[in-house]
Design a protein around this motif. Structure first.
Motif, mmCIF file in Angstrom:
data_model
loop_
_atom_site.group_PDB
_atom_site.id
_atom_site.type_symbol
_atom_site.label_atom_id
_atom_site.label_comp_id
_atom_site.label_asym_id
_atom_site.label_seq_id
_atom_site.Cartn_x
_atom_site.Cartn_y
_atom_site.Cartn_z
ATOM 1 N N ARG A 2 0.834 -1.199 0.000
ATOM 2 C CA ARG A 2 0.000 0.000 0.000
ATOM 3 C C ARG A 2 0.869 1.249 0.000
ATOM 4 O O ARG A 2 2.008 1.234 0.455
ATOM 5 N N ALA A 3 0.329 2.338 -0.495
ATOM 6 C CA ALA A 3 1.076 3.594 -0.560
ATOM 7 C C ALA A 3 1.514 4.045 0.826
ATOM 8 O O ALA A 3 2.639 4.517 1.010
ATOM 9 N N THR A 4 0.634 3.893 1.829
ATOM 10 C CA THR A 4 1.009 4.306 3.186
ATOM 11 C C THR A 4 2.140 3.446 3.735
ATOM 12 O O THR A 4 3.005 3.943 4.464
ATOM 13 N N ASP A 5 2.156 2.161 3.379
ATOM 14 C CA ASP A 5 3.254 1.283 3.803
ATOM 15 C C ASP A 5 4.565 1.715 3.159
ATOM 16 O O ASP A 5 5.621 1.708 3.801
ATOM 17 N N ALA A 6 4.492 2.092 1.883
ATOM 18 C CA ALA A 6 5.697 2.532 1.172
ATOM 19 C C ALA A 6 6.233 3.831 1.778
ATOM 20 O O ALA A 6 7.447 3.991 1.937
ATOM 21 N N VAL A 7 5.347 4.749 2.146
ATOM 22 C CA VAL A 7 5.763 6.001 2.782
ATOM 23 C C VAL A 7 6.430 5.689 4.126
ATOM 24 O O VAL A 7 7.490 6.233 4.445
ATOM 25 N N ARG A 56 5.042 11.428 7.478
ATOM 26 C CA ARG A 56 3.873 12.037 6.862
ATOM 27 C C ARG A 56 4.292 12.722 5.565
ATOM 28 O O ARG A 56 5.417 13.183 5.423
ATOM 29 N N ARG A 57 3.357 12.819 4.652
ATOM 30 C CA ARG A 57 3.602 13.544 3.405
ATOM 31 C C ARG A 57 3.341 15.034 3.569
ATOM 32 O O ARG A 57 3.823 15.834 2.775
ATOM 33 N N SER A 58 2.552 15.391 4.578
ATOM 34 C CA SER A 58 2.241 16.799 4.827
ATOM 35 C C SER A 58 1.804 16.929 6.285
ATOM 36 O O SER A 58 1.687 15.945 7.003
ATOM 37 N N ALA A 59 1.527 18.175 6.678
ATOM 38 C CA ALA A 59 1.049 18.430 8.037
ATOM 39 C C ALA A 59 -0.474 18.414 8.102
ATOM 40 O O ALA A 59 -1.058 18.780 9.114
ATOM 41 N N ARG A 60 -1.103 17.965 7.046
ATOM 42 C CA ARG A 60 -2.572 17.950 6.978
ATOM 43 C C ARG A 60 -3.189 17.247 8.186
ATOM 44 O O ARG A 60 -4.201 17.678 8.725
ATOM 45 N N TYR A 61 -2.578 16.166 8.626
ATOM 46 C CA TYR A 61 -3.104 15.404 9.767
ATOM 47 C C TYR A 61 -2.269 15.633 11.022
ATOM 48 O O TYR A 61 -2.255 14.828 11.934
ATOM 49 N N GLY A 62 -1.542 16.756 11.052
ATOM 50 C CA GLY A 62 -0.728 17.099 12.197
ATOM 51 C C GLY A 62 0.724 16.692 11.998
ATOM 52 O O GLY A 62 1.083 16.022 11.033
ATOM 53 N N HIS A 63 1.548 17.135 12.935
ATOM 54 C CA HIS A 63 2.973 16.798 12.913
ATOM 55 C C HIS A 63 3.119 15.296 13.125
ATOM 56 O O HIS A 63 2.370 14.694 13.908
ATOM 57 N N THR A 102 9.023 14.237 7.515
ATOM 58 C CA THR A 102 8.009 14.853 6.656
ATOM 59 C C THR A 102 8.552 14.863 5.233
ATOM 60 O O THR A 102 9.691 15.279 5.003
ATOM 61 N N LEU A 103 7.740 14.380 4.310
ATOM 62 C CA LEU A 103 8.141 14.278 2.905
ATOM 63 C C LEU A 103 7.443 15.375 2.106
ATOM 64 O O LEU A 103 6.252 15.281 1.823
ATOM 65 N N PRO A 104 8.168 16.422 1.742
ATOM 66 C CA PRO A 104 7.546 17.480 0.950
ATOM 67 C C PRO A 104 7.279 17.001 -0.480
ATOM 68 O O PRO A 104 7.827 15.984 -0.916
ATOM 69 N N ALA A 105 6.467 17.747 -1.182
ATOM 70 C CA ALA A 105 6.173 17.387 -2.578
ATOM 71 C C ALA A 105 7.441 17.388 -3.418
ATOM 72 O O ALA A 105 7.594 16.589 -4.340
ATOM 73 N N ARG A 106 8.375 18.291 -3.079
ATOM 74 C CA ARG A 106 9.656 18.358 -3.781
ATOM 75 C C ARG A 106 10.763 18.536 -2.764
ATOM 76 O O ARG A 106 10.581 19.123 -1.712
ATOM 77 N N GLY A 107 11.913 18.030 -3.102
ATOM 78 C CA GLY A 107 13.071 18.234 -2.244
ATOM 79 C C GLY A 107 13.279 17.100 -1.252
ATOM 80 O O GLY A 107 12.602 16.071 -1.299
ATOM 81 N N ARG A 108 14.237 17.343 -0.363
ATOM 82 C CA ARG A 108 14.641 16.318 0.599
ATOM 83 C C ARG A 108 13.649 16.197 1.741
ATOM 84 O O ARG A 108 12.948 17.152 2.082
#
Length: 118
Positions: A2-7, A56-63, A102-108
């Motif tokens: 699953r994508a969440t497992d890969a993240v 997390r891919r973003s802070a949408r669901y918190g830190h 935290t994994l931003p859309a671009r960058g490290r």
């Protein structure tokens, strides 16, 4: 996978690289027992560190670190004790750390290391 497992797996790879580059020795990754799993077990000098990795891919669901609740910390302490019983590792002390990735859309990836979370 699953994508969440890969993240999550990618975040654990980032965290393992982060502590290794800091001079730590990784002893175990994804160690499992009947009570659960420790993401990373490492030595920081002669101190054993159980590391919970939250990604997390973003802070949408918190830190990411906000997902480590008091209940989760108690479980991590029990799992760390189980790891110690299963291994003969001479350690001076033991602590639990959290590595938030935290994994931003671009960058490290952005890595935040919380030491000795109680």
């Amino acid at each position: 996978m699953r994508a969440t497992d890969a993240v999550g797996r990618y975040g654990e790879d980032v965290a393992a690289r982060f502590v290794t580059e800091a001079g730590w020795r990784v002893l175990d990754r994804n160690w499992r027992c009947p009570e659960g799993e420790l993401d990373i077990v490492a030595l920081d000098g002669d101190e054993l560190v159980a590391i919970e990795v939250k990604t997390r891919r973003s802070a949408r669901y918190g830190h990411p670190a906000e997902a480590v609740t008091a209940r989760k910390l108690a479980r991590l302490r029990r799992l760390t004790a189980a790891w110690l019983r299963a291994h003969d590792a001479p350690v001076r002390s033991v602590r639990v750390d959290v590595v938030a990735v935290t994994l931003p859309a671009r960058g490290r990836a952005h890595v935040e290391h919380l030491v000795g979370v109680v």
